[in-house]
Design an enzyme around this catalytic site. Structure first.
Site, PDB file in Angstrom:
ATOM      1  N   PRO A  11     -87.423-159.969 -11.064  1.00 22.87           N
ATOM      2  CG  PRO A  11     -86.782-157.929 -12.006  1.00 22.87           C
ATOM      3  CD  PRO A  11     -86.516-159.403 -12.063  1.00 22.87           C
ATOM      4  CG  ASN A  12     -92.617-157.326 -11.053  1.00 22.36           C
ATOM      5  OD1 ASN A  12     -92.824-156.604 -10.083  1.00 22.36           O
ATOM      6  ND2 ASN A  12     -92.206-156.856 -12.211  1.00 22.36           N
ATOM      7  NE  ARG A  19     -96.668-159.169 -13.227  1.00 24.02           N
ATOM      8  CZ  ARG A  19     -95.616-159.466 -13.963  1.00 24.02           C
ATOM      9  NH1 ARG A  19     -94.723-160.324 -13.525  1.00 24.02           N
ATOM     10  NH2 ARG A  19     -95.442-158.905 -15.134  1.00 24.02           N
ATOM     11  CE1 TYR A  24     -95.334-164.008 -16.270  1.00 23.00           C
ATOM     12  CE2 TYR A  24     -97.095-162.552 -15.544  1.00 23.00           C
ATOM     13  CZ  TYR A  24     -95.969-162.782 -16.297  1.00 23.00           C
ATOM     14  OH  TYR A  24     -95.465-161.784 -17.092  1.00 23.00           O
ATOM     15  CG  ASN A  76     -88.449-166.612 -14.519  1.00 20.65           C
ATOM     16  OD1 ASN A  76     -88.289-165.646 -15.249  1.00 20.65           O
ATOM     17  ND2 ASN A  76     -89.633-167.148 -14.294  1.00 20.65           N
ATOM     18  CB  ALA A  79     -89.098-157.440 -16.693  1.00 21.55           C
ATOM     19  CD  GLU A 100     -83.510-166.938 -21.031  1.00 23.36           C
ATOM     20  OE1 GLU A 100     -84.347-166.070 -21.311  1.00 23.36           O
ATOM     21  OE2 GLU A 100     -82.487-167.141 -21.725  1.00 23.36           O
ATOM     22  CG  HIS A 102     -88.703-166.940 -19.623  1.00 20.68           C
ATOM     23  ND1 HIS A 102     -88.502-165.748 -18.976  1.00 20.68           N
ATOM     24  CD2 HIS A 102     -87.599-167.163 -20.379  1.00 20.68           C
ATOM     25  CE1 HIS A 102     -87.332-165.257 -19.339  1.00 20.68           C
ATOM     26  NE2 HIS A 102     -86.760-166.101 -20.184  1.00 20.68           N
ATOM     27  NE  ARG A 109     -96.764-162.556 -21.743  1.00 17.63           N
ATOM     28  CZ  ARG A 109     -96.350-162.107 -20.573  1.00 17.63           C
ATOM     29  NH1 ARG A 109     -95.362-162.706 -19.938  1.00 17.63           N
ATOM     30  NH2 ARG A 109     -96.922-161.063 -20.016  1.00 17.63           N
TER      31      ARG A 109
END
Length: 151
Positions: A11-12, A19, A24, A76, A79, A100, A102, A109
């Site tokens: 998502p996103n 964004r 990012y 990735n 969320a 995985e 990111h 964070r």
């Protein structure tokens, strides 16, 4: 091209480049995908990419990967990393090794981002290296599925 690697973006990630670029980066998802496809082609690997903002669509794509002969998944989960047992179960259900990735360092964070439902089952986790993390994951994936590959 024989072996297939699937890259899944959660998502996103369709908003990359717009964004929170300070978190990012400035590359768009299309930029990242094109770089990965070119990198895979150099190793004679077929690479498919998929992005969805919907958990169920991602689960369906993981299931589909099993019937397509996908050898390794780079994901990735965005969320969904911190919330999705369904994603974990889908990856375990198809028994395709996965890495995985990111873009940001999730451990530097907010506290809720520190937990992953996937990391303990992944063959590796790369975080905090921006878009380069995908490239590193792909290098490893190519090595893993083509051990004699000189690249």
């Amino acid at each position: 091209m024989s072996s297939t690697i699937l890259v899944i973006h959660g998502p996103n990630l369709n908003l990359l480049g717009k964004r929170e670029p300070e978190v990012y980066g400035h590359l768009t998802l299309d930029n990242i995908n094109r770089q990965l496809i070119a990198q895979a082609e150099q190793a004679s690997i077929t690479l498919d990419t998929f992005q969805s903002n919907w958990e169920g669509a991602i689960v369906d794509r993981i299931h589909q990967a099993q019937t397509e002969g996908v050898k390794l998944i780079i994901i990735n989960p965005a969320a969904l990393t911190h919330t999705s047992v369904a994603l974990r179960d889908a990856l375990l259900g198809v028994a395709i090794p996965f890495i995985e990735v990111h873009l940001s360092n999730v451990h530097a964070r907010e506290a809720f981002r520190h937990h992953s439902y996937l990391s303990d089952k992944a063959i590796g986790v790369i975080c905090g290296l921006g878009a380069k993390g995908y490239s590193f994951a792909l290098d490893y994936a190519i090595e893993k599925i083509q051990p004699s590959n000189p690249n």
